[in-house]
Every structure is written in C-alpha cells, then in structure tokens.
Design an enzyme around this catalytic site. Sequence first.
Site, PDB file in Angstrom:
ATOM      1  N   ARG A  40       0.736  -1.174  -0.126  1.00 19.15           N
ATOM      2  CA  ARG A  40       0.073  -0.016  -0.046  1.00 19.15           C
ATOM      3  C   ARG A  40       0.808   1.246   0.058  1.00 19.15           C
ATOM      4  O   ARG A  40       0.518   2.418  -0.681  1.00 19.15           O
ATOM      5  CB  ARG A  40      -0.944  -0.093   1.241  1.00 19.15           C
ATOM      6  CG  ARG A  40      -2.134  -0.797   0.979  1.00 19.15           C
ATOM      7  CD  ARG A  40      -3.200  -0.901   2.111  1.00 19.15           C
ATOM      8  NE  ARG A  40      -4.191  -1.522   1.692  1.00 19.15           N
ATOM      9  CZ  ARG A  40      -5.277  -2.057   2.707  1.00 19.15           C
ATOM     10  NH1 ARG A  40      -5.243  -1.742   3.790  1.00 19.15           N
ATOM     11  NH2 ARG A  40      -6.380  -2.393   2.491  1.00 19.15           N
ATOM     12  N   LYS A 201     -15.724 -17.336   5.155  1.00 18.10           N
ATOM     13  CA  LYS A 201     -17.176 -17.354   5.373  1.00 18.10           C
ATOM     14  C   LYS A 201     -18.112 -17.033   4.027  1.00 18.10           C
ATOM     15  O   LYS A 201     -17.648 -16.040   3.466  1.00 18.10           O
ATOM     16  CB  LYS A 201     -17.385 -16.276   6.627  1.00 18.10           C
ATOM     17  CG  LYS A 201     -16.728 -16.806   7.993  1.00 18.10           C
ATOM     18  CD  LYS A 201     -17.088 -15.780   8.759  1.00 18.10           C
ATOM     19  CE  LYS A 201     -15.891 -15.000   9.481  1.00 18.10           C
ATOM     20  NZ  LYS A 201     -15.897 -13.470   9.010  1.00 18.10           N
ATOM     21  N   GLY A 347      -5.964  -7.464   1.400  1.00 18.80           N
ATOM     22  CA  GLY A 347      -5.755  -8.255   2.709  1.00 18.80           C
ATOM     23  C   GLY A 347      -5.303  -9.707   2.413  1.00 18.80           C
ATOM     24  O   GLY A 347      -4.117  -9.781   1.850  1.00 18.80           O
ATOM     25  N   GLY A 370     -12.076  -5.043   1.219  1.00 19.02           N
ATOM     26  CA  GLY A 370     -13.661  -4.365   1.476  1.00 19.02           C
ATOM     27  C   GLY A 370     -14.009  -3.556   0.294  1.00 19.02           C
ATOM     28  O   GLY A 370     -15.081  -3.722  -0.190  1.00 19.02           O
TER      29      GLY A 370
HETATM   30  N1  LIG Z   1     -11.015 -24.527   4.630  1.00 25.03           N
HETATM   31  C1  LIG Z   1     -10.763 -23.403   5.189  1.00 25.03           C
HETATM   32  N2  LIG Z   1     -11.006 -23.386   6.549  1.00 25.03           N
HETATM   33  C2  LIG Z   1     -11.072 -22.317   7.344  1.00 25.03           C
HETATM   34  N3  LIG Z   1     -10.381 -21.102   7.103  1.00 25.03           N
HETATM   35  C3  LIG Z   1     -10.320 -20.947   5.790  1.00 25.03           C
HETATM   36  C4  LIG Z   1     -10.247 -22.135   4.690  1.00 25.03           C
HETATM   37  N4  LIG Z   1      -9.718 -21.495   3.626  1.00 25.03           N
HETATM   38  C5  LIG Z   1      -9.500 -20.554   3.603  1.00 25.03           C
HETATM   39  N5  LIG Z   1      -9.694 -20.161   4.967  1.00 25.03           N
HETATM   40  C6  LIG Z   1      -9.127 -18.666   5.541  1.00 25.03           C
HETATM   41  O1  LIG Z   1      -9.892 -17.648   5.139  1.00 25.03           O
HETATM   42  C7  LIG Z   1      -9.261 -16.580   5.357  1.00 25.03           C
HETATM   43  C8  LIG Z   1      -9.521 -15.200   4.303  1.00 25.03           C
HETATM   44  O2  LIG Z   1     -10.810 -15.223   4.106  1.00 25.03           O
HETATM   45  P1  LIG Z   1     -11.473 -13.952   3.868  1.00 25.03           P
HETATM   46  O3  LIG Z   1     -11.139 -12.485   4.776  1.00 25.03           O
HETATM   47  O4  LIG Z   1     -12.755 -14.197   3.611  1.00 25.03           O
HETATM   48  O5  LIG Z   1     -10.661 -13.562   2.430  1.00 25.03           O
HETATM   49  P2  LIG Z   1     -10.322 -12.262   1.971  1.00 25.03           P
HETATM   50  O6  LIG Z   1      -9.476 -11.211   3.034  1.00 25.03           O
HETATM   51  O7  LIG Z   1      -9.378 -12.560   0.729  1.00 25.03           O
HETATM   52  O8  LIG Z   1     -11.346 -11.459   1.607  1.00 25.03           O
HETATM   53  C9  LIG Z   1      -7.740 -16.754   5.399  1.00 25.03           C
HETATM   54  O9  LIG Z   1      -7.199 -16.516   6.792  1.00 25.03           O
HETATM   55  C10 LIG Z   1      -7.781 -18.590   5.353  1.00 25.03           C
HETATM   56  O10 LIG Z   1      -6.865 -19.100   6.232  1.00 25.03           O
HETATM   57  O1  LIG Z   2      -7.279  -2.550   5.338  1.00 26.33           O
HETATM   58  C1  LIG Z   2      -8.376  -2.215   5.021  1.00 26.33           C
HETATM   59  O2  LIG Z   2      -9.538  -2.730   4.531  1.00 26.33           O
HETATM   60  P1  LIG Z   2      -9.372  -4.478   3.838  1.00 26.33           P
HETATM   61  O3  LIG Z   2      -8.545  -5.241   4.833  1.00 26.33           O
HETATM   62  O4  LIG Z   2     -10.817  -4.686   3.524  1.00 26.33           O
HETATM   63  O5  LIG Z   2      -8.676  -4.229   2.671  1.00 26.33           O
HETATM   64  C2  LIG Z   2      -8.734  -0.556   4.890  1.00 26.33           C
HETATM   65  O6  LIG Z   2      -7.454   0.237   5.406  1.00 26.33           O
HETATM   66  C3  LIG Z   2      -9.878  -0.188   5.552  1.00 26.33           C
HETATM   67  O7  LIG Z   2     -10.137  -0.562   6.947  1.00 26.33           O
HETATM   68  P2  LIG Z   2     -11.252  -0.517   7.860  1.00 26.33           P
HETATM   69  O8  LIG Z   2     -12.018  -1.870   7.555  1.00 26.33           O
HETATM   70  O9  LIG Z   2     -10.776  -0.616   9.229  1.00 26.33           O
HETATM   71  O10 LIG Z   2     -12.003   0.784   7.599  1.00 26.33           O
END
Ligand SMILES: Nc1ncnc2c1ncn2[C@@H]1O[C@H](COP(=O)(O)OP(=O)(O)O)[C@@H](O)[C@H]1O
Ligand SMILES: O=C(OP(=O)(O)O)[C@H](O)COP(=O)(O)O
Length: 413
Positions: A40, A201, A347, A370
């Site tokens: 970033r 999820k 992320g 997000g």
């Molecule tokens: N089969 C699984 N069981 C539990 N957690 C999982 C599984 N597959 C992936 N994950 C977890 O999902 C997480 C990411 O999910 P999410 O936050 O929804 O994705 P993103 O950040 O890419 O949008 C990772 O930390 C990963 O470890």
């Molecule tokens: O890391 C961020 O979001 P992301 O993890 O969804 O990419 C942004 O900096 C927004 O942060 P926030 O979800 O605390 O408003």
Amino acid sequence: MAKKSVGDLTEGDLKGKKVFVRADFNVPLDDSQNITDDTRIRAAVPTVKHLISKGAKVILSSHLGRPKGVTPKFSLAPIVPRLSELLGIQVVKADDCIGPEVEKLVAGLPEGSVLLLENVRFYKEEEKNDPEFAKKLASLADLYVNDAFGTAHRAHASTEGVTKFLKPSVAGFLLQKELDYLVGAVSSPKRPFAAIVGGSKVSSKIGVIESLLEKCDILLLGGGMIFTFYKAQGLSVGSSLVEEDKLGLATSLLEKAKAKGVSLLLPTDVVIADKFAPDANSQVVPASAIPDGWMGLDIGPESVKTFNNALENTQTVIWNGPMGVFEFDKFAVGTEQKGMTTIIGGGDSVAAVEKVGVADVMSHISTGGGASLELLEGKELPGVLALDEATPVPVRLETLAIKIERHFNTWTT
Ligand SMILES: Nc1ncnc2c1ncn2[C@@H]1O[C@H](COP(=O)(O)OP(=O)(O)O)[C@@H](O)[C@H]1O
Ligand SMILES: O=C(OP(=O)(O)O)[C@H](O)COP(=O)(O)O
C-alpha cells in the site's frame, strides 16, 4: 460518470499549493513495528511523486488499524522510513493531524516536500464523519486528492467529509487505476468471464456471489465457505467450518446459478486435517467422504485440475479470497492458481498471492479488500462519489467528421 483525476490538474493548479492527500497506509506490522507488506505504501508513491514534481506541498493523511483514541502502537511513525526511501526525500511527520503544531509545520513546508499527519483515527470524529473535524483537516490545505482506494468504501471525515470544504477534490492515480480495472473488468468483461471466490465465510461473500451470478459465466468456489455448501447438499463435513444459519442461502445460491446458466463449480476433493495447525496430519479425500473429527483446509488436486481446465479459455478472471488456509504451507497448494488476468481482493488475497509466488502473473492486484468487494457487489464507494466529476471533453465537429470518414473508409475497404 468519470471522476476528475490528479492528472487533469495543471502545473499552475499545483505549484506552491498545499495538497491534502488521503492515502491508505493501513499496512500490516509485526510485534516490533516492522512493516511486513509495503504494497500500500508503494502504491501511493506515483501520486505523491507527481505532486512533488509539480512543486506542490503534500500533506499526507491515513489511518492505521482501528484505534480507540490515541494509541501509540497505531502511530504512523513506522511508515516514515519506507515512505522516505521510496520517495527519495525525507518525509516529516507530525504528532497530530490537526491543531496549532500541525498548522505551524504546514506553514513551513517548502515546495516539493511531504508532511505525514498522525493517524486520523486517533480522533473518533474521523469515523463519525464529523463536519467540524473535516473542516479542520481541510483548513490545512488548498485542494484534495483521494488516493486511499482501500478506504474508499468508508464515508469518513478524511475520505468524504473534507471534499465539502476543498475544491477541487480529485482522484489520485491509484484510486483511478483501481476503478479502471475493477469497474472495467466487471462492467464490460471479455468473455468467458470467470470468478473465483474463496475465503473463510459465506456470510462475508454473499453480496459478491449474488452480484457475480448476474455477470459471470463460470463461478469457482473454494476456501472455508464450501463446507456450508456441502452441508446444504446433505454431505458430511466433519469439523470443517460451517455457518449453520447460511445453509438455506447456500442452497438458493446453487439454484440461482442453475437458473442463470452459470457454471458453478465446487471442489470435488479436499485436503483434510486432524487439527487446525501447520503440522496437522493431512490427507486428500473426495468432498463426499470427510470423516468425523477431520476438517477441510484446502481444495484437493483433482479440483485444482478441474478449476484450471475451467479457466483455460477464459478471457477475464477475477479472484477474491484464498482457496485454503494458505497461511499453513501444507494447505496453500490450492491457492497456487496460475494464468489469471485479474485478481481482486486486498488483505488476505494479496498476502496469499505474494506467499505462493504468483503475484507477477496477475495483471492487477487490488489494494482494497472491502472496497473491491463493495465495487463487485455494485455498490458506490462514498470516497469516490464525493469527488469532482471529470469535465466532459467536447467533441469538436472536425474531429467527429474525421472519425466518421475513418469508419467509412474501413467499411468500404
Ligand atoms: N478451508 C478453510 N477453513 C478455514 N479457513 C479457511 C479455509 N480456507 C481459507 N480459509 C481462511 O480464509 C481466510 C481469508 O478469508 P477472507 O477474509 O474471507 O478472504 P479475503 O481477505 O481474501 O477477502 C484466510 O485467513 C484463510 O486461512
Ligand atoms: O485494510 C482495509 O480494509 P481491507 O482489509 O478490507 O482491505 C482498509 O484500510 C480499511 O480499513 P477498515 O476496514 O478498518 O475501515
């Protein structure tokens, strides 16, 4: 409607001007406050360098984390050395983001210099989008550039509120690039258009899956969310992650895909583990044969092959969310998909592609998780909406005539 960009401003608009730049320096830090991924920060550099080169005085602002009040571990101080290195000039840091001390620093800024304000979220007014706070931030500068794509889905004082007090308010190069790629990929994709959605999820991805079902030809699902789909189909899932209250929703998404003619593929085999740990015992089993006490942590080799085949002739691929628990090497294989044209997701998705070493084959890696999800769901981002519209370029009659003539020549030859 397109937004006005920092590239539309002339040298006259910028030279000697104080420019408030909202960036997203919300980067991961380890326990010793070392930056573990500087994506970033690097992404914000083109806009800042451009402004410096035009003789602007850059006032940079960002949040870090979700502090409740002033919290030293969420200070932006760790950003300064890397940012200075990337810009090739020493960035000065303020200890606050508003107030007399900051005003003094701003007043002393030479042309082509950069002042980094302290974390705007040290004030609760930031997330409340408090107009008085926004006015105080805005009073520091002459114009506004929003380059914080990762935070563009938040209507906060430094992303939305300030635009009421600063004109022009324009998009930075990063924000512009993200919008061009993401909106372009989804609104006019080259077909076949495939989407890969993973992550943990179902609940966090419902909106995006529903929206993609309207647009894509192929939808591949992976990650922890697949077990809710399996269970909805009556399969045993052992101790895999399941959202019991989303079983009905999973069924209706499968039906919707069928009705829309979207080819929705769930993995046919999975890598299971006897515990949620990097050193767990693991084995590959068909999706229909997960024993009690075992949990699915990755998609299996047969599924990787099927997914790769499904992607073979696709022209656009977007991806959000890892296929498995990529953080554990043993369960990162399914995330090593190659040959995609576009990747969406911040992320965890970025961390995943960096880890499995496929970042260089992606044509676009989004800096916003997000924010990109909300764009994919068809939502408007408040941080973008608030910016000035680009001035429509009037088509001169002579130009139009030349264009028509060219077309005519093409048709007749
Ligand atoms: N089969 C699984 N069981 C539990 N957690 C999982 C599984 N597959 C992936 N994950 C977890 O999902 C997480 C990411 O999910 P999410 O936050 O929804 O994705 P993103 O950040 O890419 O949008 C990772 O930390 C990963 O470890
Ligand atoms: O890391 C961020 O979001 P992301 O993890 O969804 O990419 C942004 O900096 C927004 O942060 P926030 O979800 O605390 O408003």
